[in-house]
Design a protein around this motif. Sequence first.
Motif, PDB file in Angstrom:
ATOM      1  N   ALA A  50       0.841  -1.198   0.000  1.00  0.00           N
ATOM      2  CA  ALA A  50       0.000   0.000   0.000  1.00  0.00           C
ATOM      3  C   ALA A  50       0.877   1.249   0.000  1.00  0.00           C
ATOM      4  N   GLY A  51       1.990   1.202   0.726  1.00  0.00           N
ATOM      5  CA  GLY A  51       2.915   2.332   0.741  1.00  0.00           C
ATOM      6  C   GLY A  51       3.520   2.575  -0.634  1.00  0.00           C
ATOM      7  N   LEU A  52       3.894   1.508  -1.311  1.00  0.00           N
ATOM      8  CA  LEU A  52       4.435   1.635  -2.661  1.00  0.00           C
ATOM      9  C   LEU A  52       3.374   2.222  -3.597  1.00  0.00           C
ATOM     10  N   ALA A  53       2.142   1.741  -3.483  1.00  0.00           N
ATOM     11  CA  ALA A  53       1.052   2.266  -4.308  1.00  0.00           C
ATOM     12  C   ALA A  53       0.867   3.764  -4.054  1.00  0.00           C
ATOM     13  N   ALA A  54       0.948   4.172  -2.811  1.00  0.00           N
ATOM     14  CA  ALA A  54       0.796   5.586  -2.469  1.00  0.00           C
ATOM     15  C   ALA A  54       1.924   6.414  -3.073  1.00  0.00           C
ATOM     16  N   GLU A  55       3.139   5.911  -2.971  1.00  0.00           N
ATOM     17  CA  GLU A  55       4.297   6.639  -3.499  1.00  0.00           C
ATOM     18  C   GLU A  55       4.247   6.769  -5.021  1.00  0.00           C
ATOM     19  N   LEU A  56       3.713   5.751  -5.698  1.00  0.00           N
ATOM     20  CA  LEU A  56       3.691   5.750  -7.161  1.00  0.00           C
ATOM     21  C   LEU A  56       2.455   6.415  -7.751  1.00  0.00           C
ATOM     22  N   ALA A  57       1.468   6.706  -6.937  1.00  0.00           N
ATOM     23  CA  ALA A  57       0.234   7.321  -7.433  1.00  0.00           C
ATOM     24  C   ALA A  57       0.539   8.677  -8.068  1.00  0.00           C
ATOM     25  N   THR A  58      -0.183   8.997  -9.141  1.00  0.00           N
ATOM     26  CA  THR A  58      -0.009  10.283  -9.799  1.00  0.00           C
ATOM     27  C   THR A  58      -0.842  11.344  -9.087  1.00  0.00           C
ATOM     28  N   GLY A  59      -0.601  12.577  -9.447  1.00  0.00           N
ATOM     29  CA  GLY A  59      -1.421  13.660  -8.918  1.00  0.00           C
ATOM     30  C   GLY A  59      -0.799  14.368  -7.742  1.00  0.00           C
ATOM     31  N   PRO A  60      -1.479  15.432  -7.325  1.00  0.00           N
ATOM     32  CA  PRO A  60      -0.972  16.232  -6.207  1.00  0.00           C
ATOM     33  C   PRO A  60      -1.247  15.558  -4.868  1.00  0.00           C
ATOM     34  N   GLY A  61      -0.609  16.062  -3.859  1.00  0.00           N
ATOM     35  CA  GLY A  61      -0.839  15.553  -2.507  1.00  0.00           C
ATOM     36  C   GLY A  61       0.257  14.625  -2.054  1.00  0.00           C
ATOM     37  N   ALA A  62       0.290  14.436  -0.763  1.00  0.00           N
ATOM     38  CA  ALA A  62       1.279  13.551  -0.147  1.00  0.00           C
ATOM     39  C   ALA A  62       0.808  12.102  -0.249  1.00  0.00           C
ATOM     40  N   PRO A  63       1.747  11.159  -0.369  1.00  0.00           N
ATOM     41  CA  PRO A  63       1.354   9.746  -0.334  1.00  0.00           C
ATOM     42  C   PRO A  63       0.766   9.406   1.029  1.00  0.00           C
ATOM     43  N   ARG A  64      -0.327   8.651   1.008  1.00  0.00           N
ATOM     44  CA  ARG A  64      -1.009   8.269   2.256  1.00  0.00           C
ATOM     45  C   ARG A  64      -1.393   6.795   2.200  1.00  0.00           C
ATOM     46  N   VAL A  65      -1.365   6.178   3.358  1.00  0.00           N
ATOM     47  CA  VAL A  65      -1.806   4.792   3.491  1.00  0.00           C
ATOM     48  C   VAL A  65      -2.951   4.762   4.481  1.00  0.00           C
ATOM     49  N   TYR A  66      -4.010   4.056   4.107  1.00  0.00           N
ATOM     50  CA  TYR A  66      -5.187   3.918   4.958  1.00  0.00           C
ATOM     51  C   TYR A  66      -5.456   2.449   5.234  1.00  0.00           C
ATOM     52  N   GLU A  67      -5.836   2.156   6.468  1.00  0.00           N
ATOM     53  CA  GLU A  67      -6.399   0.842   6.750  1.00  0.00           C
ATOM     54  C   GLU A  67      -7.843   0.912   6.276  1.00  0.00           C
ATOM     55  N   VAL A  68      -8.260  -0.121   5.548  1.00  0.00           N
ATOM     56  CA  VAL A  68      -9.601  -0.144   4.965  1.00  0.00           C
ATOM     57  C   VAL A  68     -10.267  -1.481   5.260  1.00  0.00           C
ATOM     58  N   GLU A  69     -11.591  -1.505   5.101  1.00  0.00           N
ATOM     59  CA  GLU A  69     -12.312  -2.765   5.234  1.00  0.00           C
ATOM     60  C   GLU A  69     -13.262  -2.903   4.053  1.00  0.00           C
ATOM     61  N   PRO A  70     -13.277  -4.079   3.441  1.00  0.00           N
ATOM     62  CA  PRO A  70     -14.215  -4.305   2.348  1.00  0.00           C
ATOM     63  C   PRO A  70     -15.651  -4.283   2.878  1.00  0.00           C
ATOM     64  N   THR A  71     -16.576  -3.763   2.079  1.00  0.00           N
ATOM     65  CA  THR A  71     -17.991  -3.756   2.478  1.00  0.00           C
ATOM     66  C   THR A  71     -18.766  -4.868   1.781  1.00  0.00           C
ATOM     67  N   GLY A  72     -18.093  -5.594   0.911  1.00  0.00           N
ATOM     68  CA  GLY A  72     -18.742  -6.672   0.179  1.00  0.00           C
ATOM     69  C   GLY A  72     -17.713  -7.696  -0.264  1.00  0.00           C
ATOM     70  N   ASP A  73     -18.087  -8.462  -1.246  1.00  0.00           N
ATOM     71  CA  ASP A  73     -17.205  -9.509  -1.749  1.00  0.00           C
ATOM     72  C   ASP A  73     -15.966  -8.916  -2.402  1.00  0.00           C
ATOM     73  N   PHE A  74     -14.872  -9.680  -2.368  1.00  0.00           N
ATOM     74  CA  PHE A  74     -13.647  -9.292  -3.037  1.00  0.00           C
ATOM     75  C   PHE A  74     -12.952 -10.532  -3.540  1.00  0.00           C
ATOM     76  N   GLU A  75     -11.987 -10.327  -4.431  1.00  0.00           N
ATOM     77  CA  GLU A  75     -11.272 -11.447  -5.049  1.00  0.00           C
ATOM     78  C   GLU A  75      -9.791 -11.123  -5.140  1.00  0.00           C
ATOM     79  N   ASP A  76      -8.981 -12.164  -5.388  1.00  0.00           N
ATOM     80  CA  ASP A  76      -7.562 -11.954  -5.641  1.00  0.00           C
ATOM     81  C   ASP A  76      -7.411 -11.026  -6.844  1.00  0.00           C
ATOM     82  N   ASP A  77      -6.436 -10.134  -6.786  1.00  0.00           N
ATOM     83  CA  ASP A  77      -6.162  -9.212  -7.887  1.00  0.00           C
ATOM     84  C   ASP A  77      -5.515  -9.982  -9.033  1.00  0.00           C
ATOM     85  N   PRO A  78      -6.212 -10.141 -10.160  1.00  0.00           N
ATOM     86  CA  PRO A  78      -5.654 -10.937 -11.258  1.00  0.00           C
ATOM     87  C   PRO A  78      -4.476 -10.261 -11.961  1.00  0.00           C
ATOM     88  N   ASN A  79      -4.237  -8.983 -11.687  1.00  0.00           N
ATOM     89  CA  ASN A  79      -3.093  -8.310 -12.291  1.00  0.00           C
ATOM     90  C   ASN A  79      -1.773  -8.827 -11.731  1.00  0.00           C
TER      91      ASN A  79
END
Length: 136
Positions: A50-79
């Motif tokens: 998540a930290g790497l994703a934050a650092e590589l994200a485009t756009g303005p603002g500081a990189p941020r990491v959030y703890e999150v919780e899914p509200t529904g079904d989820f699956e393995d990321d096929p990418n």
Amino acid sequence: MTDALDDGPFFHGTKADLHVGDLLRAGFSSNYRPEIVMNHIYFTAVIDGAGLAAELATGPGAPRVYEVEPTGDFEDDPNVTDKKFPGNPTRSYRSTEPIRVVREVDDWPRLAPEALQAWRDRLAALLHDERAEIIN
């Protein structure tokens, strides 16, 4: 139905300034390729990812990491799952359902500047590779 067998905690990296209780939804621009509207919202159980994703994200603002919780079904990321890494060692997931911000994480591991630049160079090369596509 959730295929992923992971209880979390889960994390999302971005440059967006979010608040506890905010919902992140699919249907918005990619953090890496703003011209692509994402059909899923992505998250991981690996805080470094998540930290790497934050650092590589485009756009303005500081990189941020959030703890999150899914509200529904989820699956393995096929990418990354099976396409790049057999199984799901990166513990990366995606959902068409929103994920809720639980808290901002202040003490996530940061990359050294040279390691971060190497990742940026790698991402730039992938984005210019016509064979590289996001499974959306």
